[in-house]
Design a protein around this motif. Structure first.
Motif, PDB file in Angstrom:
ATOM      1  N   LYS A   1       0.828  -1.212   0.000  1.00  0.00           N
ATOM      2  CA  LYS A   1       0.000   0.000   0.000  1.00  0.00           C
ATOM      3  C   LYS A   1       0.861   1.259   0.000  1.00  0.00           C
ATOM      4  O   LYS A   1       0.379   2.349  -0.267  1.00  0.00           O
ATOM      5  N   GLY A   2       2.156   1.086   0.347  1.00  0.00           N
ATOM      6  CA  GLY A   2       3.032   2.253   0.424  1.00  0.00           C
ATOM      7  C   GLY A   2       4.188   2.139  -0.551  1.00  0.00           C
ATOM      8  O   GLY A   2       4.162   1.324  -1.477  1.00  0.00           O
ATOM      9  N   ARG A   3       5.170   2.977  -0.341  1.00  0.00           N
ATOM     10  CA  ARG A   3       6.335   2.975  -1.207  1.00  0.00           C
ATOM     11  C   ARG A   3       7.564   2.595  -0.399  1.00  0.00           C
ATOM     12  O   ARG A   3       7.573   2.697   0.820  1.00  0.00           O
ATOM     13  N   ALA A   4       8.605   2.189  -1.113  1.00  0.00           N
ATOM     14  CA  ALA A   4       9.844   1.837  -0.414  1.00  0.00           C
ATOM     15  C   ALA A   4      11.031   2.220  -1.278  1.00  0.00           C
ATOM     16  O   ALA A   4      10.916   2.343  -2.505  1.00  0.00           O
ATOM     17  N   ASP A   5      12.154   2.409  -0.622  1.00  0.00           N
ATOM     18  CA  ASP A   5      13.392   2.746  -1.306  1.00  0.00           C
ATOM     19  C   ASP A   5      14.482   2.006  -0.537  1.00  0.00           C
ATOM     20  O   ASP A   5      14.759   2.345   0.610  1.00  0.00           O
ATOM     21  N   VAL A   6      15.029   0.952  -1.108  1.00  0.00           N
ATOM     22  CA  VAL A   6      15.926   0.091  -0.319  1.00  0.00           C
ATOM     23  C   VAL A   6      17.167  -0.340  -1.097  1.00  0.00           C
ATOM     24  O   VAL A   6      17.223  -0.280  -2.329  1.00  0.00           O
ATOM     25  N   GLN A   7      18.132  -0.828  -0.340  1.00  0.00           N
ATOM     26  CA  GLN A   7      19.329  -1.425  -0.927  1.00  0.00           C
ATOM     27  C   GLN A   7      19.305  -2.923  -0.654  1.00  0.00           C
ATOM     28  O   GLN A   7      18.993  -3.349   0.461  1.00  0.00           O
TER      29      GLN A   7
ATOM     30  N   GLY B   1      26.950  -8.452  -5.389  1.00  0.00           N
ATOM     31  CA  GLY B   1      25.880  -7.798  -6.143  1.00  0.00           C
ATOM     32  C   GLY B   1      25.269  -6.755  -5.235  1.00  0.00           C
ATOM     33  O   GLY B   1      25.094  -6.994  -4.040  1.00  0.00           O
ATOM     34  N   ASP B   2      24.935  -5.594  -5.800  1.00  0.00           N
ATOM     35  CA  ASP B   2      24.430  -4.505  -4.964  1.00  0.00           C
ATOM     36  C   ASP B   2      23.424  -3.704  -5.789  1.00  0.00           C
ATOM     37  O   ASP B   2      23.764  -3.181  -6.843  1.00  0.00           O
ATOM     38  N   VAL B   3      22.171  -3.672  -5.327  1.00  0.00           N
ATOM     39  CA  VAL B   3      21.145  -2.953  -6.091  1.00  0.00           C
ATOM     40  C   VAL B   3      20.367  -2.003  -5.185  1.00  0.00           C
ATOM     41  O   VAL B   3      20.157  -2.274  -3.997  1.00  0.00           O
ATOM     42  N   TRP B   4      19.961  -0.902  -5.756  1.00  0.00           N
ATOM     43  CA  TRP B   4      19.057   0.031  -5.069  1.00  0.00           C
ATOM     44  C   TRP B   4      17.754   0.064  -5.865  1.00  0.00           C
ATOM     45  O   TRP B   4      17.781   0.291  -7.068  1.00  0.00           O
TER      46      TRP B   4
ATOM     47  N   ASP C   1      -0.580  -6.224 -11.806  1.00  0.00           N
ATOM     48  CA  ASP C   1       0.369  -7.320 -11.683  1.00  0.00           C
ATOM     49  C   ASP C   1       1.783  -6.849 -11.330  1.00  0.00           C
ATOM     50  O   ASP C   1       2.048  -6.509 -10.193  1.00  0.00           O
ATOM     51  N   PHE C   2       2.681  -6.776 -12.314  1.00  0.00           N
ATOM     52  CA  PHE C   2       4.068  -6.459 -11.985  1.00  0.00           C
ATOM     53  C   PHE C   2       4.721  -5.692 -13.134  1.00  0.00           C
ATOM     54  O   PHE C   2       4.533  -6.020 -14.294  1.00  0.00           O
ATOM     55  N   GLU C   3       5.478  -4.655 -12.753  1.00  0.00           N
ATOM     56  CA  GLU C   3       6.259  -3.945 -13.771  1.00  0.00           C
ATOM     57  C   GLU C   3       7.670  -3.748 -13.251  1.00  0.00           C
ATOM     58  O   GLU C   3       7.879  -3.556 -12.057  1.00  0.00           O
ATOM     59  N   PHE C   4       8.599  -3.746 -14.180  1.00  0.00           N
ATOM     60  CA  PHE C   4       9.994  -3.537 -13.816  1.00  0.00           C
ATOM     61  C   PHE C   4      10.559  -2.441 -14.716  1.00  0.00           C
ATOM     62  O   PHE C   4      10.383  -2.483 -15.929  1.00  0.00           O
ATOM     63  N   GLU C   5      11.194  -1.456 -14.093  1.00  0.00           N
ATOM     64  CA  GLU C   5      11.764  -0.389 -14.905  1.00  0.00           C
ATOM     65  C   GLU C   5      13.237  -0.219 -14.544  1.00  0.00           C
ATOM     66  O   GLU C   5      13.604  -0.156 -13.372  1.00  0.00           O
ATOM     67  N   ASN C   6      14.058  -0.145 -15.553  1.00  0.00           N
ATOM     68  CA  ASN C   6      15.490   0.030 -15.337  1.00  0.00           C
ATOM     69  C   ASN C   6      15.861   1.491 -15.558  1.00  0.00           C
ATOM     70  O   ASN C   6      15.752   2.003 -16.659  1.00  0.00           O
TER      71      ASN C   6
ATOM     72  N   ASP D   1       0.575  -6.500  -8.288  1.00  0.00           N
ATOM     73  CA  ASP D   1       0.167  -5.097  -8.356  1.00  0.00           C
ATOM     74  C   ASP D   1       1.193  -4.135  -7.754  1.00  0.00           C
ATOM     75  O   ASP D   1       0.875  -3.299  -6.910  1.00  0.00           O
ATOM     76  N   PHE D   2       2.441  -4.276  -8.168  1.00  0.00           N
ATOM     77  CA  PHE D   2       3.453  -3.316  -7.737  1.00  0.00           C
ATOM     78  C   PHE D   2       4.501  -3.139  -8.843  1.00  0.00           C
ATOM     79  O   PHE D   2       4.598  -3.954  -9.760  1.00  0.00           O
ATOM     80  N   LYS D   3       5.243  -2.041  -8.691  1.00  0.00           N
ATOM     81  CA  LYS D   3       6.259  -1.731  -9.689  1.00  0.00           C
ATOM     82  C   LYS D   3       7.608  -1.605  -9.002  1.00  0.00           C
ATOM     83  O   LYS D   3       7.687  -1.075  -7.885  1.00  0.00           O
ATOM     84  N   VAL D   4       8.649  -2.095  -9.649  1.00  0.00           N
ATOM     85  CA  VAL D   4      10.001  -1.961  -9.107  1.00  0.00           C
ATOM     86  C   VAL D   4      10.828  -1.105 -10.068  1.00  0.00           C
ATOM     87  O   VAL D   4      10.824  -1.341 -11.274  1.00  0.00           O
ATOM     88  N   ILE D   5      11.472  -0.093  -9.501  1.00  0.00           N
ATOM     89  CA  ILE D   5      12.362   0.741 -10.315  1.00  0.00           C
ATOM     90  C   ILE D   5      13.783   0.536  -9.822  1.00  0.00           C
ATOM     91  O   ILE D   5      14.101   0.802  -8.660  1.00  0.00           O
ATOM     92  N   LEU D   6      14.592   0.037 -10.701  1.00  0.00           N
ATOM     93  CA  LEU D   6      16.004  -0.156 -10.361  1.00  0.00           C
ATOM     94  C   LEU D   6      16.734   1.133 -10.736  1.00  0.00           C
ATOM     95  O   LEU D   6      16.706   1.546 -11.891  1.00  0.00           O
TER      96      LEU D   6
END
Ligand SMILES: Nc1nc2c(ncn2[C@@H]2O[C@H](COP(=O)(O)OP(=O)(O)OP(=O)(O)O)[C@@H](O)[C@H]2O)c(=O)[nH]1
Ligand SMILES: [Mg+2]
Length: 697
Positions: free
Chosen positions: A483-489, A503-506, A517-522, A557-562
């Motif tokens: 329901k909220g947003r996150a910003d993580v490593q 490997g190290d991603v933010w 469903d799901f989206e991924f953005e680089n 139902d969420f999106k991930v932005i790398l």
């Protein structure tokens, strides 16, 4: 059996709500036509079309079954369909094999929920149809009120061509409004009858109904209307002709009266099939993809062979039996044909007609007929067989997605081993069932169209394939989301002697609307992570989201932005980035206010006014939201949305509230958040089941 030309064939489906008398009617028809020597009974478990062990035991039809008879120099193929909601998918398939249908209505109950569902299916296919008001011998039977109910639901085009002589204990026969004669039957189930004049006490009613019928028939045809206005009357031949045209074009639905159980009114109905209903040539052409192009195929004995497979029966002894409806051309029992849906050839090894489960050799599969064959290698329900080398494909049969799942446990190791082979066979004949392993728990799940459907699959596994399994309580397909947003490593770093892992991603995570469903953005630029690792990062998240952090359910139902990260020249690898991404996913989920979603069902309940208060109260307790209420005659239709989790035991409740005079149906609508106070219970349950460990990383 004699060879019948295509125009002397009638393919008629018997449709209607559960227990309206379809199978009993087929039994009486077979008997009256001399296709069998005794009148079989559903209650004795000896009918031709309810031959399956589960059907015999439960006294309901589970499968669409076919049988045939000869009547007045015609061949009639009857397709006896199930009326119980869990099995209407097979009804839908059966309707693809016929050119017309007889809708059976219980004269005590009137139109019920499946009656309307099958009506919708028949409308979709534009099937010509007639209506049979059955069970007129029953206590409280009423032709008039059943007809009213038909009018409420299906309109005035439903017009009696018969009226009953007497009702309940006094039901004696039927008046033919066209001929102006009565047929009176013995009540001893023999089907013996006498033709008489219309009994004096119903002469008036008969005259009134005849007038109504004449007007309706005249209305459906301009030339007839003129004649009618001119002469004030129509002759029997004109009425018959008008009726035939009106039925074929869906302008008129003639109504008949019968008691299938007592074999009364059955023979006039057979006459009606022959005289009123269209032959296979009636529809002239059918939709098909021909040579890759959408088009139409002429229905003709002279065209290329083309048949739709509408049913597959998986018999543990005789193997696989394939039922098809031939629309064009012919094929011999040893022909090589093409499965155009799969673009592969099949060699026929024999053709036969099915009388329930009994086979009678057929000389040919020819246009208009329903035939069966065995031992095809690669052909299944919904596919098209056609002349070798041709490409003719009929529209697929659309089956529903399963709505309920149960976990199963094989009783012994041997059962476990047999299960996959048996599963395969069961699924061949039941395209709506699923037997799969749950990715999270490793449990085997059976899914189907309702609890009874799943129980029957389980019984079949046991009886036919000797696989003994235990059925666990049903499962709800919960999902997880944020329901909220996150910003993580997410960082994965390991030093083990030689080459390490790094490997190290933010990432940022944000909610998507329901259904997203799901989206991924680089959004990496400047090379913080080399491009070749990006697919592994997405894959890491894709895999991790199969198992949510709350209760191990898939996350949607969420999106991930790398957007950032770092790498190491030597130690970075695909696998290291995958692990880092998976860690990032879990951290982000936790931060972004995770929550559980549950499936909400659209529920329709049919019953009378008297029970509405109790039913609404009951739905309230099930977290149901009433969407609307409709009134059709005495019938109330209640539409509501209710969480699937609350509907599992609704059926017995409805039966007890209404004393069996209520019916319901449900289908999946959408996902909604589970109320907070219920989430904890689901999570605890998941921990107990081993879907998630309490403080899993
Ligand atoms: N009194 C009476 N009972 C009937 C009549 N027709 C059928 N029945 C009874 O109604 C019950 C259901 O009959 P079926 O023929 O199995 O009904 P169905 O429409 O095939 O039911 P499903 O296939 O399960 O949808 C059985 O107990 C029959 O004996 C009838 O005309 N009069
Ligand atoms: Mg039946």
């Amino acid at each position: 059996m004699k060879d019948y030309a295509t125009d002397r064939i009638r393919n008629v489906a018997l449709t209607g709500h559960g227990a309206s008398g379809k199978t009993s009617l087929a039994a009486a028809m077979l008997f009256d036509a001399g296709a069998v020597t005794r009148l079989t009974k559903v209650d004795k478990g000896n009918t031709i079309t309810d031959y399956d062990a589960e059907e015999v035991e439960r006294k309901i039809s589970i499968n669409t079954a076919v049988c045939y008879l000869e009547w007045k120099d015609h061949k009639i193929n009857l397709v006896d369909t199930p009326g119980f909601s869990n099995f209407l998918w097979d009804t839908r398939a059966g309707l693809r094999a016929v050119d017309a249908a007889a809708l059976i209505i219980d004269s005590v109950a009137g139109v019920e929920v499946s009656t309307e569902k099958v009506w919708e299916m028949m409308e979709e296919l534009r099937l010509p149809r007639l209506i049979v008001i059955n069970k007129l011998d029953r206590e409280n039977a009423s032709f008039k009120s059943a007809l009213e109910s038909v009018h409420q639901f299906f309109g005035r085009k439903a017009i009696p061509v018969q009226i009953p002589v007497g009702e309940e204990k006094n039901f004696r026969g039927v008046v033919d409004l066209i001929k102006g004669k009565a047929t009176l039957f013995e009540r001893d189930e023999s089907g013996k009858f006498q033709e008489t004049d219309i009994p004096a006490e119903i002469k008036e009613e008969a005259a009134r109904r005849r007038l109504e019928m004449t007007e309706m028939i005249a209305e459906s045809d301009e030339a007839l209307m003129e004649k009618y206005l001119d002469k004030g009357e129509l002759q029997p031949a004109e009425l018959l002709d008008g009726l035939k045209k009106g039925i074929a074009s869906g302008q008129v639905f003639p109504v008949f009266a019968a008691s299938a159980l007592l074999n009364m009114g059955v023979q006039p109905l057979l006459d009606g099939f022959v005289e009123f209903l269209p032959s296979p040539l009636g529809r002239r052409e059918v939709i098909a993809r021909i040579g890759g192009q959408e088009g139409k195929l002429a229905v003709s004995p002279d065209g290329p062979f083309a048949a739709l497979v509408f049913k597959t029966i998986s018999d543990p002894y005789t193997g696989r039996i394939t039922l098809m409806r031939v629309f064009s051309g012919k094929a011999n029992p040893d022909a090589v044909v093409t499965n155009a849906s799969k673009e592969t050839d099949e060699k026929l090894v024999g053709l036969f007609f099915l009388q329930g489960k009994e086979q009678e050799a057929a000389g040919q599969a020819k246009a208009g007929d329903i035939v069966a064959t065995a031992k095809l290698k690669a052909t299944f329900t919904g596919e098209t067989l056609c002349a070798k080398g041709q490409s003719i494909v009929f529209p697929a049969i659309i089956f529903p997605e399963p709505s309920i799942s149960f976990a199963i446990e094989p009783k012994t190791r041997a059962d476990e081993d047999r299960i996959s082979q048996a599963t395969h066979r069961i699924l061949e004949e039941d395209p709506t069932a699923r037997i799969e392993r749950d990715a999270e728990t490793g449990q085997l799940l059976i899914s189907g169209n309702g609890e009874l459907h799943v129980r029957i699959i389980t019984e079949r596994l046991k009886k036919r394939f000797n696989v003994d399994i235990e059925l666990k309580p049903p499962k709800i397909s919960y999902k997880e989301t944020i329901k909220g947003r996150a910003d993580v490593q997410g960082k994965h770093k390991k030093q083990t002697g030689g080459r390490g892992q790094f490997g190290d991603v933010w990432i940022k995570m944000e909610p998507l609307p329901r259904g997203g469903d799901f989206e991924f953005e680089n959004k990496i630029f400047g090379g913080a992570i080399p491009r070749n690792y990006i697919p592994s990062i997405e894959k890491g998240i894709q895999e991790a989201r199969k198992k949510g952090i709350l209760a191990g359910y898939p996350s949607i139902d969420f999106k991930v932005i790398l957007y950032d990260g770092s790498y190491h020249e030597v130690d970075s690898s695909d696998i290291a980035f995958k692990i880092a991404a998976s860690k990032a996913f879990k951290l982000a989920m936790r931060e972004a206010k995770p929550t559980l979603l549950e499936p909400i069902m659209n529920v329709e309940i049919y019953t009378s006014e008297a029970f509405m208060g109790d039913i609404m109260g009951n739905l309230n307790g099930r977290r149901g939201k009433v969407q609307g209420m409709e009134q059709k005659g005495n019938m109330r239709i209640l539409k509501a949305q209710v969480p699937m989790a609350e509907m599992l035991d609704f059926e017995p409740t409805l039966t007890s509230i209404t004393g069996g005079r209520g019916s319901f149906m449900m289908e999946y609508s959408h996902m909604e958040e589970v109320p907070a106070h219920l989430q904890q219970k689901i999570i605890q349950e998941a921990v107990k089941e081993g879907r998630v460990r309490p403080e899993e990383e």
